[in-house]
Design a protein around this motif. Structure first.
Motif, PDB file in Angstrom:
ATOM      1  N   ASN A 282      22.623   9.569  -1.141  1.00  0.00           N
ATOM      2  CA  ASN A 282      23.192  10.777  -0.544  1.00  0.00           C
ATOM      3  C   ASN A 282      22.672  12.061  -1.180  1.00  0.00           C
ATOM      4  O   ASN A 282      22.205  12.957  -0.483  1.00  0.00           O
ATOM      5  N   ARG A 283      22.751  12.177  -2.493  1.00  0.00           N
ATOM      6  CA  ARG A 283      22.363  13.429  -3.160  1.00  0.00           C
ATOM      7  C   ARG A 283      20.857  13.649  -3.226  1.00  0.00           C
ATOM      8  O   ARG A 283      20.395  14.779  -3.145  1.00  0.00           O
ATOM      9  N   GLU A 284      20.124  12.575  -3.443  1.00  0.00           N
ATOM     10  CA  GLU A 284      18.696  12.747  -3.703  1.00  0.00           C
ATOM     11  C   GLU A 284      17.821  12.568  -2.471  1.00  0.00           C
ATOM     12  O   GLU A 284      16.712  13.106  -2.432  1.00  0.00           O
ATOM     13  N   PHE A 285      18.294  11.820  -1.467  1.00  0.00           N
ATOM     14  CA  PHE A 285      17.458  11.576  -0.294  1.00  0.00           C
ATOM     15  C   PHE A 285      17.993  12.243   0.967  1.00  0.00           C
ATOM     16  O   PHE A 285      17.247  12.851   1.714  1.00  0.00           O
ATOM     17  N   ILE A 286      19.279  12.156   1.216  1.00  0.00           N
ATOM     18  CA  ILE A 286      19.832  12.680   2.467  1.00  0.00           C
ATOM     19  C   ILE A 286      20.174  14.165   2.353  1.00  0.00           C
ATOM     20  O   ILE A 286      19.759  14.970   3.196  1.00  0.00           O
ATOM     21  N   ASP A 287      20.922  14.561   1.325  1.00  0.00           N
ATOM     22  CA  ASP A 287      21.346  15.966   1.203  1.00  0.00           C
ATOM     23  C   ASP A 287      20.187  16.972   1.228  1.00  0.00           C
ATOM     24  O   ASP A 287      20.288  17.992   1.913  1.00  0.00           O
ATOM     25  N   PRO A 288      19.086  16.727   0.516  1.00  0.00           N
ATOM     26  CA  PRO A 288      17.996  17.714   0.565  1.00  0.00           C
ATOM     27  C   PRO A 288      17.387  17.886   1.959  1.00  0.00           C
ATOM     28  O   PRO A 288      16.822  18.935   2.267  1.00  0.00           O
TER      29      PRO A 288
END
Length: 175
Positions: A23-29
Protein backbone atom coordinates in the motif's frame (compact mmCIF):
# COMPACT_ATOMS: atom_id res chain seq x y z
CA UNK A 1 9.51 -21.39 18.73
CA UNK A 2 7.10 -23.70 20.51
CA UNK A 3 4.54 -21.07 21.53
CA UNK A 4 1.79 -20.80 18.88
CA UNK A 5 1.06 -17.25 20.02
CA UNK A 6 4.59 -16.23 19.05
CA UNK A 7 4.18 -17.92 15.68
CA UNK A 8 0.92 -16.05 15.17
CA UNK A 9 2.49 -12.77 16.32
CA UNK A 10 5.24 -13.29 13.77
CA UNK A 11 2.54 -13.93 11.16
CA UNK A 12 0.75 -10.70 12.11
CA UNK A 13 4.02 -8.79 11.75
CA UNK A 14 4.65 -10.33 8.33
CA UNK A 15 1.09 -9.48 7.27
CA UNK A 16 1.57 -5.91 8.48
CA UNK A 17 4.87 -5.40 6.66
CA UNK A 18 3.52 -6.99 3.46
CA UNK A 19 0.46 -4.76 3.58
CA UNK A 20 2.50 -1.64 4.29
CA UNK A 21 4.90 -2.37 1.45
CA UNK A 22 2.12 -2.97 -1.06
CA UNK A 23 0.00 0.00 0.00
CA UNK A 24 2.55 2.64 1.05
CA UNK A 25 5.37 1.86 -1.32
CA UNK A 26 3.62 0.63 -4.48
CA UNK A 27 0.00 1.79 -4.56
CA UNK A 28 -0.01 5.12 -2.67
CA UNK A 29 2.71 6.78 -4.80
CA UNK A 30 0.69 5.98 -7.93
CA UNK A 31 -2.54 7.46 -6.54
CA UNK A 32 -1.51 10.98 -7.50
CA UNK A 33 -1.44 9.86 -11.14
CA UNK A 34 -4.03 7.08 -11.48
CA UNK A 35 -7.34 5.99 -9.94
CA UNK A 36 -7.27 2.89 -7.71
CA UNK A 37 -9.03 0.70 -10.27
CA UNK A 38 -6.42 1.54 -12.91
CA UNK A 39 -3.57 0.97 -10.46
CA UNK A 40 -4.81 -2.54 -9.66
CA UNK A 41 -5.36 -3.27 -13.35
CA UNK A 42 -1.86 -2.12 -14.26
CA UNK A 43 -0.29 -4.04 -11.35
CA UNK A 44 -2.14 -7.15 -12.52
CA UNK A 45 -0.86 -6.67 -16.08
CA UNK A 46 2.72 -6.06 -15.01
CA UNK A 47 2.93 -8.81 -12.37
CA UNK A 48 0.94 -11.42 -14.27
CA UNK A 49 -1.40 -11.80 -11.30
CA UNK A 50 -5.18 -11.83 -11.52
CA UNK A 51 -6.72 -8.47 -10.55
CA UNK A 52 -8.65 -10.17 -7.72
CA UNK A 53 -5.32 -11.43 -6.34
CA UNK A 54 -3.99 -7.86 -6.31
CA UNK A 55 -7.10 -6.72 -4.43
CA UNK A 56 -6.77 -9.65 -1.99
CA UNK A 57 -3.09 -8.89 -1.36
CA UNK A 58 -4.03 -5.28 -0.71
CA UNK A 59 -6.99 -5.92 1.59
CA UNK A 60 -6.54 -9.20 3.45
CA UNK A 61 -3.05 -8.97 4.83
CA UNK A 62 -1.63 -11.62 2.54
CA UNK A 63 2.00 -12.43 3.22
CA UNK A 64 3.82 -12.60 -0.06
CA UNK A 65 7.26 -14.01 -0.70
CA UNK A 66 10.41 -12.34 -1.96
CA UNK A 67 9.68 -13.17 -5.59
CA UNK A 68 6.26 -11.52 -5.36
CA UNK A 69 7.83 -8.48 -3.72
CA UNK A 70 10.24 -8.19 -6.65
CA UNK A 71 7.38 -8.61 -9.13
CA UNK A 72 5.45 -5.80 -7.39
CA UNK A 73 8.58 -3.65 -7.24
CA UNK A 74 9.30 -4.12 -10.96
CA UNK A 75 5.64 -3.45 -11.85
CA UNK A 76 5.66 -0.32 -9.71
CA UNK A 77 8.82 0.98 -11.38
CA UNK A 78 7.40 0.37 -14.88
CA UNK A 79 4.08 2.07 -14.06
CA UNK A 80 5.76 4.93 -12.19
CA UNK A 81 8.06 5.62 -15.11
CA UNK A 82 5.07 5.74 -17.47
CA UNK A 83 2.84 8.00 -15.38
CA UNK A 84 5.22 10.18 -13.38
CA UNK A 85 7.19 11.17 -16.48
CA UNK A 86 10.20 12.16 -14.39
CA UNK A 87 8.13 14.48 -12.13
CA UNK A 88 9.14 12.42 -9.12
CA UNK A 89 11.65 9.74 -8.30
CA UNK A 90 10.57 6.43 -6.78
CA UNK A 91 12.07 5.50 -3.41
CA UNK A 92 15.24 3.49 -3.48
CA UNK A 93 15.12 0.01 -1.97
CA UNK A 94 17.62 1.08 0.69
CA UNK A 95 15.28 3.76 2.03
CA UNK A 96 12.41 1.26 2.14
CA UNK A 97 14.55 -1.21 4.08
CA UNK A 98 15.58 1.55 6.48
CA UNK A 99 11.95 2.60 7.01
CA UNK A 100 10.87 -0.93 7.96
CA UNK A 101 14.11 -1.93 9.71
CA UNK A 102 12.64 -2.24 13.22
CA UNK A 103 9.71 -4.32 11.98
CA UNK A 104 11.93 -6.63 9.94
CA UNK A 105 14.23 -6.98 12.94
CA UNK A 106 11.28 -7.91 15.15
CA UNK A 107 10.17 -10.59 12.68
CA UNK A 108 13.68 -12.04 12.82
CA UNK A 109 13.91 -11.88 16.61
CA UNK A 110 10.43 -13.11 17.52
CA UNK A 111 11.52 -16.74 17.29
CA UNK A 112 13.92 -16.17 20.16
CA UNK A 113 11.29 -14.81 22.54
CA UNK A 114 10.09 -16.89 25.48
CA UNK A 115 6.47 -15.77 25.27
CA UNK A 116 4.22 -13.00 23.97
CA UNK A 117 4.80 -10.86 27.06
CA UNK A 118 8.56 -10.80 26.48
CA UNK A 119 7.90 -9.90 22.84
CA UNK A 120 5.70 -7.02 23.97
CA UNK A 121 8.40 -5.80 26.36
CA UNK A 122 11.11 -5.88 23.69
CA UNK A 123 9.10 -4.73 20.66
CA UNK A 124 6.25 -2.57 21.97
CA UNK A 125 6.43 0.17 19.27
CA UNK A 126 6.22 -2.41 16.48
CA UNK A 127 3.36 -4.24 18.17
CA UNK A 128 1.50 -0.94 18.58
CA UNK A 129 1.97 -0.29 14.84
CA UNK A 130 0.49 -3.70 14.04
CA UNK A 131 -2.51 -3.22 16.34
CA UNK A 132 -3.25 0.24 14.97
CA UNK A 133 -2.95 -1.03 11.41
CA UNK A 134 -5.43 -3.84 11.97
CA UNK A 135 -7.80 -1.48 13.81
CA UNK A 136 -7.94 0.59 10.61
CA UNK A 137 -7.86 -2.43 8.28
CA UNK A 138 -9.62 -5.34 10.04
CA UNK A 139 -8.63 -8.88 9.21
CA UNK A 140 -11.13 -11.10 7.40
CA UNK A 141 -13.37 -12.99 9.82
CA UNK A 142 -11.84 -16.34 8.82
CA UNK A 143 -8.55 -15.32 10.49
CA UNK A 144 -9.94 -16.12 13.94
CA UNK A 145 -6.63 -17.13 15.55
CA UNK A 146 -4.94 -13.88 14.55
CA UNK A 147 -8.04 -11.83 15.48
CA UNK A 148 -8.01 -13.46 18.93
CA UNK A 149 -4.30 -12.71 19.30
CA UNK A 150 -4.93 -9.05 18.41
CA UNK A 151 -7.65 -8.92 21.10
CA UNK A 152 -5.27 -10.54 23.59
CA UNK A 153 -2.58 -7.98 22.74
CA UNK A 154 -5.04 -5.10 23.11
CA UNK A 155 -5.92 -6.29 26.62
CA UNK A 156 -2.27 -6.21 27.76
CA UNK A 157 -1.58 -3.35 30.20
CA UNK A 158 1.59 -2.18 28.43
CA UNK A 159 -0.17 -2.21 25.07
CA UNK A 160 -3.20 -0.35 26.42
CA UNK A 161 -0.93 2.31 27.92
CA UNK A 162 1.04 2.59 24.68
CA UNK A 163 -2.10 2.93 22.57
CA UNK A 164 -3.52 5.51 24.97
CA UNK A 165 -0.28 7.51 24.82
CA UNK A 166 -0.23 7.42 21.00
CA UNK A 167 -3.85 8.55 20.81
CA UNK A 168 -3.20 11.41 23.23
CA UNK A 169 -0.07 12.34 21.31
CA UNK A 170 -2.01 12.35 18.04
CA UNK A 171 -4.80 14.49 19.50
CA UNK A 172 -2.38 17.05 20.90
CA UNK A 173 -0.01 17.22 17.93
CA UNK A 174 -0.11 20.31 15.75
CA UNK A 175 0.11 19.62 12.04
Amino acid sequence: MGDDSLKNLKGLMEMYVSSMLLNREFIDPLRSYLPDKTIRKRLAEETGKDINSIYRDERTGTIYNGIMFLRYWKAFLVIHKEVAQEKSEPKQIESILQEYESHIKMISEIEGEVDVQSAIERHLPCILDVIQHFERHPLPQNRTVKINLLKQLQMNEQVMAGLKYRRLERMTSID
